[in-house]
Design a protein around this motif. Structure first.
Motif, short mmCIF file in Angstrom:
data_model
loop_
_atom_site.label_atom_id
_atom_site.label_comp_id
_atom_site.label_asym_id
_atom_site.label_seq_id
_atom_site.Cartn_x
_atom_site.Cartn_y
_atom_site.Cartn_z
N GLN A 1 49.58 33.78 22.83
CA GLN A 1 50.92 33.21 22.88
C GLN A 1 51.41 32.88 21.46
OE1 GLN A 1 51.24 29.67 25.24
NE2 GLN A 1 53.46 29.72 25.27
N LEU A 2 50.52 32.37 20.63
CA LEU A 2 50.89 32.07 19.24
C LEU A 2 51.26 33.35 18.49
CD1 LEU A 2 51.13 30.01 16.94
CD2 LEU A 2 48.69 30.39 16.48
N ALA A 3 50.50 34.41 18.70
CA ALA A 3 50.80 35.69 18.04
C ALA A 3 52.16 36.22 18.49
CB ALA A 3 49.70 36.71 18.33
N ARG A 4 52.46 36.11 19.79
CA ARG A 4 53.77 36.54 20.30
C ARG A 4 54.89 35.73 19.67
NH1 ARG A 4 51.35 36.94 25.33
NH2 ARG A 4 52.02 34.84 25.87
N MET A 5 54.68 34.41 19.59
CA MET A 5 55.70 33.53 19.01
C MET A 5 55.94 33.88 17.55
SD MET A 5 57.65 31.31 20.13
CE MET A 5 58.58 29.87 19.83
N GLU A 6 54.87 34.16 16.80
CA GLU A 6 55.03 34.56 15.40
C GLU A 6 55.83 35.84 15.28
OE1 GLU A 6 51.14 34.82 13.66
OE2 GLU A 6 51.02 32.66 13.33
N ARG A 7 55.54 36.81 16.15
CA ARG A 7 56.31 38.07 16.14
C ARG A 7 57.78 37.81 16.42
NH1 ARG A 7 51.91 39.98 19.02
NH2 ARG A 7 53.09 40.03 20.96
N PHE A 8 58.05 36.93 17.40
CA PHE A 8 59.43 36.60 17.74
C PHE A 8 60.13 35.92 16.57
CE2 PHE A 8 58.19 36.09 22.50
CZ PHE A 8 58.17 37.47 22.65
N ILE A 9 59.43 35.02 15.91
CA ILE A 9 60.04 34.31 14.77
C ILE A 9 60.34 35.28 13.64
CG2 ILE A 9 59.58 32.62 12.93
CD1 ILE A 9 58.05 30.97 15.07
N TYR A 10 59.39 36.15 13.33
CA TYR A 10 59.61 37.09 12.22
C TYR A 10 60.57 38.21 12.58
CZ TYR A 10 56.52 34.42 9.38
OH TYR A 10 55.98 33.40 8.65
N ALA A 11 60.93 38.34 13.85
CA ALA A 11 61.93 39.31 14.26
C ALA A 11 63.34 38.71 14.20
CB ALA A 11 61.64 39.80 15.68
N LEU A 12 63.44 37.40 13.95
CA LEU A 12 64.75 36.76 13.82
C LEU A 12 65.47 37.30 12.59
CD1 LEU A 12 63.84 33.00 14.51
CD2 LEU A 12 65.17 34.50 16.01
N PRO A 13 66.81 37.24 12.58
CA PRO A 13 67.55 37.59 11.36
C PRO A 13 67.08 36.70 10.21
CG PRO A 13 69.05 37.35 13.23
CD PRO A 13 67.71 36.92 13.70
N GLN A 14 67.09 37.23 9.01
CA GLN A 14 66.52 36.56 7.82
C GLN A 14 66.97 35.11 7.68
OE1 GLN A 14 64.23 37.47 5.51
NE2 GLN A 14 64.50 35.50 4.51
N GLN A 15 68.27 34.87 7.70
CA GLN A 15 68.78 33.51 7.47
C GLN A 15 68.36 32.56 8.60
OE1 GLN A 15 69.77 32.72 4.67
NE2 GLN A 15 71.38 31.18 4.68
N CYS A 16 68.40 33.03 9.85
CA CYS A 16 67.96 32.20 10.99
C CYS A 16 66.48 31.84 10.85
CB CYS A 16 68.17 32.94 12.30
SG CYS A 16 69.88 33.05 12.82
N ARG A 17 65.68 32.84 10.47
CA ARG A 17 64.24 32.62 10.31
C ARG A 17 63.97 31.59 9.22
NH1 ARG A 17 62.42 37.63 9.46
NH2 ARG A 17 62.53 37.47 7.21
N THR A 18 64.64 31.72 8.10
CA THR A 18 64.44 30.79 6.98
C THR A 18 64.80 29.36 7.39
OG1 THR A 18 64.95 32.57 5.43
CG2 THR A 18 65.09 30.32 4.59
N VAL A 19 65.93 29.21 8.05
CA VAL A 19 66.37 27.89 8.50
C VAL A 19 65.39 27.33 9.54
CG1 VAL A 19 68.17 26.67 9.79
CG2 VAL A 19 68.80 28.23 7.94
N PHE A 20 65.01 28.15 10.49
CA PHE A 20 64.11 27.72 11.56
C PHE A 20 62.78 27.25 10.98
CE2 PHE A 20 60.78 28.50 14.70
CZ PHE A 20 61.26 27.80 15.78
N LEU A 21 62.17 28.04 10.09
CA LEU A 21 60.87 27.68 9.51
C LEU A 21 60.98 26.43 8.64
CD1 LEU A 21 59.46 31.22 8.64
CD2 LEU A 21 58.72 29.69 10.48
#
Length: 168
Positions: A107-127
């Motif tokens: 589940q953690l690996a899936r979540m990481e894939r989903f996070i890194y598939a986010l658009p760049q700016q969304c991912r940066t803000v989210f992290l």
């Protein structure tokens, strides 16, 4: 005096059965074991073939029950000593079971894939918000955007992640 017949013993047992069970329950502190020992008392009486004089039937029944209880308690003590005592909460393994650990890793690996598939700016803000623990104002200052834009990116990131998780 003469020896006691089997029917007299069985009648005495039936008259005192509930007392014997209560006695055994107090003695061994376990109602299930007390039931078993009461039944074993009956079986011992049913197999008794006489040979000795019994002055007090009730006392004789309780002596059989008491001896069985003592045997039970000794056996329990031996098994606890052999097995190094009862299992205590302090030594019980608190680690997750292997199957749940594997499921959590997947589940953690899936979540990481989903996070890194986010658009760049969304991912940066989210992290920055969820991993680094920064406030919207801090993120806005670092990225040279408004706090309202940070909020919009967080909303979009959470919405996309939720959709992907729901899809599974």
């Amino acid at each position: 005096m003469s020896t006691v017949s089997e029917p007299l013993l069985l009648d005495a047992f039936l008259r005192h059965q509930s007392e014997i069970r209560q006695f055994l329950a107090r003695k061994v502190s376990c109602p299930i074991a007390a039931d078993d020992l009461t039944q074993e008392t009956y079986l011992r009486i049913a197999r008794y073939r006489g040979g000795e004089e019994i002055l007090d039937l009730r006392a004789f029944l309780f002596r059989i029950a008491n001896n069985l209880a003592l045997d039970y308690l000794r056996g329990l003590a031996r098994s606890e000593a052999r097995d190094y005592g009862p299992v205590e909460d302090s030594i019980a393994c608190r680690a997750p079971q292997p199957d749940s650990a594997v499921a959590a890793q997947q589940q953690l690996a899936r979540m990481e894939r989903f996070i890194y598939a986010l658009p760049q700016q969304c991912r940066t803000v989210f992290l920055a918000c969820r991993v680094d623990g920064k406030s919207y104002a801090e993120i806005a200052d670092e990225l040279n955007i408004s706090p309202r834009t940070v909020e919009a990116h967080m909303y979009k990131a959470i919405k996309l992640l939720k959709e992907r998780m729901d899809w599974l």
